[in-house]
Design an enzyme around this catalytic site. Structure first.
Site, PDB file in Angstrom:
ATOM      1  CG  ASP A  43      -8.186   4.001  -5.176  1.00  0.00           C
ATOM      2  OD1 ASP A  43      -9.423   4.026  -5.328  1.00  0.00           O
ATOM      3  OD2 ASP A  43      -7.454   3.206  -5.796  1.00  0.00           O
ATOM      4  CB  CYS A  99     -20.104   1.302 -20.041  1.00  0.00           C
ATOM      5  SG  CYS A  99     -19.234   2.824 -19.573  1.00  0.00           S
ATOM      6  CE1 TYR A 123      -6.894   2.906  -0.980  1.00  0.00           C
ATOM      7  CE2 TYR A 123      -4.543   3.083  -0.497  1.00  0.00           C
ATOM      8  CZ  TYR A 123      -5.608   2.405  -1.051  1.00  0.00           C
ATOM      9  OH  TYR A 123      -5.394   1.204  -1.659  1.00  0.00           O
ATOM     10  CB  CYS A 173     -23.531   3.801 -14.257  1.00  0.00           C
ATOM     11  SG  CYS A 173     -22.289   5.103 -14.453  1.00  0.00           S
ATOM     12  CB  CYS A 198     -15.062   2.401 -13.938  1.00  0.00           C
ATOM     13  SG  CYS A 198     -15.944   3.977 -13.914  1.00  0.00           S
ATOM     14  CB  CYS A 218     -19.615  -1.721 -16.014  1.00  0.00           C
ATOM     15  SG  CYS A 218     -19.590  -1.016 -14.348  1.00  0.00           S
ATOM     16  CD  GLU A 234      -2.947  -0.919  -0.086  1.00  0.00           C
ATOM     17  OE1 GLU A 234      -2.973   0.171  -0.703  1.00  0.00           O
ATOM     18  OE2 GLU A 234      -3.645  -1.890  -0.422  1.00  0.00           O
TER      19      GLU A 234
END
Length: 362
Positions: A153, A213, A135, A222, A206, A216, A52
């Site tokens: 994020d 899309c 985060y 959306c 995305c 997705c 991370e």
DNA sequence: TAATCGTGGTA
DNA sequence: TTACCAAGATT
């Protein structure tokens, strides 16, 4: 199952994303996937934390080799904590944002010496550690401990801004996005997998420029996609253009017992490239340095030759760095300083801009 | 709140 | 070439 999703139904959004993740989520070196967990594999909080920190503002392909190298060289947080800092900085060289490396080492020492080598599970306790912000604290809770968390994020900001078609531009929209993201994250089981899933969705489906899309799992919910305006979100403020700074650095070599050596020095503790090695040189200023300033910055009076110019882009300015080179006569040890074997330059730990300058001098 | 802080890839 | 972008934190 084929019913359309609604963005006002966080529970179903959460479940749909988890189902997608089980099929389509990425396998990453530091990630424990559901099938791994079924075989009894458990996350190593140290390895998760390391990943991370390295991934902050950094792409997976860039960070991955460093993650492997660090884990091999320092397999536990105790190993990293007891390593000399200059070794850690050198190993980080090329990854950028060097405050991360300084904070990472400081964090390792706290965890090793004050916390018995155990990373905290508590959000505030994690956030209190050097280099761990909102985060990263949530990401560690999710990935290392499978505890409730909401990771936000750049990926999640984009996904959520499109899902709800949020008109407020970033960074002002952060609070609104965080609230919406937390609502979905908290509406299901498997918090660890959900956190990975929502970031994977942003990273692989995305995407910023050409979102897929058609595949997705949140397509039917959306708002941006309904409007045919996916890439208009998230809205963003215009960025300032970067000023140019100029500098001169000196590439001085001598004959050492083991071959040619290059003169380096260590930069100040804080600020740009803090605590990293560099070629000696002038300050970097908005106006090109004048001859007097250049001469005053040279490590030694010599017949300096122009070797070329390095162009490098930092976060908030561009740098044009002229490289001047000279070679000391045999038997001349030259000035005091950190002389590094040219054959082992890669291990010297030069940041990228300085590696460019070093290569230009040969 | 706004600046600062790297690097490499891509359109 | 330029501009944007990538698992942000710190001051």
């Amino acid at each position: 199952m084929t019913n359309a999703l609604s963005r006002s139904d966080p529970g179903r959004l959460n479940a749909a994303l988890l189902a997608w993740y089980d099929r389509q989520g990425r396998a990453l070196p530091w990630r424990v996937r559901p099938e791994d967990r079924a075989r009894g594999v458990k996350a190593d909080p140290y390895a998760v934390w390391l990943s991370e920190i390295m991934l902050q503002q950094t792409t997976v392909p860039h960070a991955a080799p460093y993650w492997h190298a660090f884990l091999q060289r320092w397999p536990t947080v105790h190993d990293l904590a007891s390593a000399p800092r200059e070794d850690v900085m050198a190993a980080w060289a090329g990854l950028g944002y060097y405050a991360r490396a300084r904070n990472m080492h400081a964090c390792a020492r706290v965890v090793s010496e004050e916390l018995g080598g155990e990373f905290p599970r508590d959000l505030d306790a994690l956030r209190a550690l050097p280099g761990i912000g909102d985060y990263t604290a949530n990401a560690i809770r999710a990935a290392a401990f499978d505890l409730p968390a909401s990771v936000v994020d750049g990926n999640v900001e984009r996904v959520v801004a499109r899902l709800f078609r949020i008109e407020t531009p970033l960074p002002r929209a952060k609070a609104e996005i965080k609230a919406a993201a937390a609502g979905i994250a908290a509406s299901g089981a498997r918090p660890g997998d959900y956190a990975q899933a929502v970031m994977d969705l942003g990273a692989t489906v995305c995407t910023p420029r050409s979102p897929a899309c058609g595949i997705c799992p949140w397509r039917s919910a959306c708002a941006a996609c309904d409007a045919g305006a996916q890439t208009d979100y998230p809205r963003k403020e215009r960025k300032k253009q970067k000023p140019v700074r100029y500098g001169v650095c000196f590439h001085l070599t001598r004959d050492g017992p083991g071959g040619a050596e290059l003169l380096l020095r260590r930069r100040p503790e804080a600020g740009l490239l803090g605590a990293m090695m560099e070629l000696p040189g002038t300050d970097w200023t908005e106006e090109a340095p004048v001859a007097e300033a250049i001469a005053a910055s040279a490590p030694v009076g010599a017949d300096w030759q122009e070797a070329g110019r390095v162009r490098h882009v930092f976060t908030h300015f561009r740098l044009e760095l002229d490289v001047r080179t000279a070679r000391l006569a045999a038997g001349d040890a030259g000035p005091q300083g950190r002389w590094v074997s040219v054959g082992a330059l890669k291990q010297a730990g030069l940041p990228s801009v300085m590696m460019k300058a070093a290569k230009l001098g040969f």
